[in-house]
Scaffold this motif. Structure first.
Motif, PDB file in Angstrom:
ATOM      1  N   PRO A  49       0.797  -1.272  -0.099  1.00 56.99           N
ATOM      2  CA  PRO A  49       0.203   0.090  -0.010  1.00 56.99           C
ATOM      3  C   PRO A  49       0.761   1.173  -0.232  1.00 56.99           C
ATOM      4  CG  PRO A  49      -0.653  -1.279   2.078  1.00 56.99           C
ATOM      5  CD  PRO A  49       0.759  -2.041   1.276  1.00 56.99           C
ATOM      6  N   SER A  50       2.187   1.340   0.494  1.00 58.85           N
ATOM      7  CA  SER A  50       2.708   2.402   0.534  1.00 58.85           C
ATOM      8  C   SER A  50       3.433   2.953  -0.874  1.00 58.85           C
ATOM      9  CB  SER A  50       4.246   2.275   1.468  1.00 58.85           C
ATOM     10  OG  SER A  50       4.945   1.036   0.679  1.00 58.85           O
ATOM     11  N   LEU A  51       3.213   1.983  -1.595  1.00 58.53           N
ATOM     12  CA  LEU A  51       3.667   2.639  -3.260  1.00 58.53           C
ATOM     13  C   LEU A  51       2.510   2.447  -3.930  1.00 58.53           C
ATOM     14  CD1 LEU A  51       7.013   0.784  -3.481  1.00 58.53           C
ATOM     15  CD2 LEU A  51       6.703   3.062  -3.180  1.00 58.53           C
ATOM     16  N   LYS A  52       1.247   2.334  -3.601  1.00 61.36           N
ATOM     17  CA  LYS A  52       0.059   2.393  -4.414  1.00 61.36           C
ATOM     18  C   LYS A  52      -0.317   3.593  -5.178  1.00 61.36           C
ATOM     19  CE  LYS A  52      -1.477  -2.099  -4.267  1.00 61.36           C
ATOM     20  NZ  LYS A  52      -0.932  -2.674  -5.077  1.00 61.36           N
ATOM     21  N   THR A  53       0.010   4.669  -4.656  1.00 62.50           N
ATOM     22  CA  THR A  53       0.078   5.908  -5.036  1.00 62.50           C
ATOM     23  C   THR A  53       1.012   6.030  -6.427  1.00 62.50           C
ATOM     24  OG1 THR A  53       1.635   6.934  -3.744  1.00 62.50           O
ATOM     25  CG2 THR A  53      -0.769   7.203  -3.369  1.00 62.50           C
ATOM     26  N   ALA A  75       9.611  -9.898  -0.331  1.00 63.77           N
ATOM     27  CA  ALA A  75       9.001  -8.491  -0.203  1.00 63.77           C
ATOM     28  C   ALA A  75       9.669  -7.599   0.786  1.00 63.77           C
ATOM     29  CB  ALA A  75       7.671  -8.854   0.323  1.00 63.77           C
ATOM     30  N   PRO A  76       9.507  -6.590   0.621  1.00 61.92           N
ATOM     31  CA  PRO A  76      10.032  -5.475   1.771  1.00 61.92           C
ATOM     32  C   PRO A  76       9.242  -5.893   3.080  1.00 61.92           C
ATOM     33  CG  PRO A  76       9.442  -4.138  -0.168  1.00 61.92           C
ATOM     34  CD  PRO A  76       8.802  -5.762  -0.293  1.00 61.92           C
ATOM     35  N   VAL A  77      10.194  -5.750   4.306  1.00 58.87           N
ATOM     36  CA  VAL A  77       9.581  -5.974   5.517  1.00 58.87           C
ATOM     37  C   VAL A  77       8.596  -4.986   5.963  1.00 58.87           C
ATOM     38  CG1 VAL A  77      10.983  -7.545   6.890  1.00 58.87           C
ATOM     39  CG2 VAL A  77      12.123  -5.427   6.094  1.00 58.87           C
ATOM     40  N   SER A  78       8.667  -3.715   5.510  1.00 58.37           N
ATOM     41  CA  SER A  78       7.733  -2.572   6.292  1.00 58.37           C
ATOM     42  C   SER A  78       7.499  -1.576   4.795  1.00 58.37           C
ATOM     43  CB  SER A  78       8.496  -1.879   7.108  1.00 58.37           C
ATOM     44  OG  SER A  78       9.710  -1.202   6.661  1.00 58.37           O
ATOM     45  N   ALA A  79       6.348  -0.673   5.189  1.00 60.26           N
ATOM     46  CA  ALA A  79       6.236   0.152   4.302  1.00 60.26           C
ATOM     47  C   ALA A  79       7.436   1.080   3.923  1.00 60.26           C
ATOM     48  CB  ALA A  79       4.981   1.085   4.966  1.00 60.26           C
ATOM     49  N   TRP A  80       8.222   1.247   5.159  1.00 63.71           N
ATOM     50  CA  TRP A  80       9.478   2.054   4.980  1.00 63.71           C
ATOM     51  C   TRP A  80      10.327   1.548   4.110  1.00 63.71           C
ATOM     52  CZ3 TRP A  80      10.951   6.771   4.515  1.00 63.71           C
ATOM     53  CH2 TRP A  80      12.420   7.146   4.534  1.00 63.71           C
ATOM     54  N   GLY A  81      10.559   0.196   4.014  1.00 64.62           N
ATOM     55  CA  GLY A  81      11.561  -0.928   3.232  1.00 64.62           C
ATOM     56  C   GLY A  81      11.108  -0.453   1.745  1.00 64.62           C
ATOM     57  N   SER A  82       9.765  -0.469   1.495  1.00 63.57           N
ATOM     58  CA  SER A  82       9.237  -0.473   0.272  1.00 63.57           C
ATOM     59  C   SER A  82       9.691   1.085  -0.420  1.00 63.57           C
ATOM     60  CB  SER A  82       7.775  -0.345   0.164  1.00 63.57           C
ATOM     61  OG  SER A  82       7.343  -1.686   0.417  1.00 63.57           O
ATOM     62  N   ILE A  83       9.523   1.901   0.446  1.00 64.87           N
ATOM     63  CA  ILE A  83       9.873   3.380  -0.234  1.00 64.87           C
ATOM     64  C   ILE A  83      11.260   3.551  -0.293  1.00 64.87           C
ATOM     65  CG2 ILE A  83       9.935   5.796   0.768  1.00 64.87           C
ATOM     66  CD1 ILE A  83       7.130   5.199   2.170  1.00 64.87           C
ATOM     67  N   ARG A  84      12.059   2.816   0.552  1.00 61.97           N
ATOM     68  CA  ARG A  84      13.483   2.974   0.479  1.00 61.97           C
ATOM     69  C   ARG A  84      13.982   2.101  -0.851  1.00 61.97           C
ATOM     70  NH1 ARG A  84      15.988   1.013   6.077  1.00 61.97           N
ATOM     71  NH2 ARG A  84      17.552   0.295   4.499  1.00 61.97           N
ATOM     72  N   ALA A  85      13.179   1.021  -1.162  1.00 64.45           N
ATOM     73  CA  ALA A  85      13.590  -0.046  -2.065  1.00 64.45           C
ATOM     74  C   ALA A  85      13.435   1.132  -3.567  1.00 64.45           C
ATOM     75  CB  ALA A  85      13.052  -1.147  -2.314  1.00 64.45           C
ATOM     76  N   ALA A  86      12.340   1.523  -3.354  1.00 61.49           N
ATOM     77  CA  ALA A  86      11.951   2.353  -4.590  1.00 61.49           C
ATOM     78  C   ALA A  86      12.910   3.253  -4.715  1.00 61.49           C
ATOM     79  CB  ALA A  86      10.309   2.673  -4.395  1.00 61.49           C
TER      80      ALA A  86
END
Length: 120
Positions: free
Chosen positions: A38-42, A84-95
């Motif tokens: 959900p952190s990257l859905k936008t 999969a990233p472990v957290s929403a922050w991990g998703s943002i950092r990966a992106a």
């Protein structure tokens, strides 16, 4: 991919390297779309557009390499699936890391291709 190597670039090497790097970034963008959560859905529309552009660029690059009769890139090595990233922050950092690396790769490619254009 350093400024010191720009003077020794050759067209086959640049195009092959660019193709391999773009394939890697394409896989990473696909992974972001699947695993970002959900952190990257936008960012989904932008990531989808980026994936389509990378696909198109790879097709054009392959066509250019075949027109110039350049050796085909070596076969791809199997790639381990990304977790999969472990957290929403991990998703943002990966992106951020993936898109930053793609920016640097494309900057290097533009500089290398412009330099080669002046030599041809």
């Amino acid at each position: 991919m350093s400024a010191g190597t720009l003077g020794t670039l050759q067209l086959p090497g640049v195009l092959t390297r660019l193709r391999v790097d773009l394939l890697s970034y394409l896989r990473h963008v696909q992974w972001l779309r699947r695993a970002g959560g959900p952190s990257l859905k936008t960012l989904e529309p932008e990531l989808g557009a980026l994936q389509a552009r990378l696909d198109r660029l790879l097709r054009r690059l392959q066509l250019l390499m075949s027109r110039l009769a350049l050796p085909q890139a070596p076969s791809e090595h199997p790639v381990a699936p990304l977790g999969a990233p472990v957290s929403a922050w991990g998703s943002i950092r990966a992106a951020h890391a993936i898109l930053g690396g793609l920016h640097l790769t494309l900057d290097w490619a533009v500089r290398g291709l412009m330099l080669l254009k002046t030599r041809l």
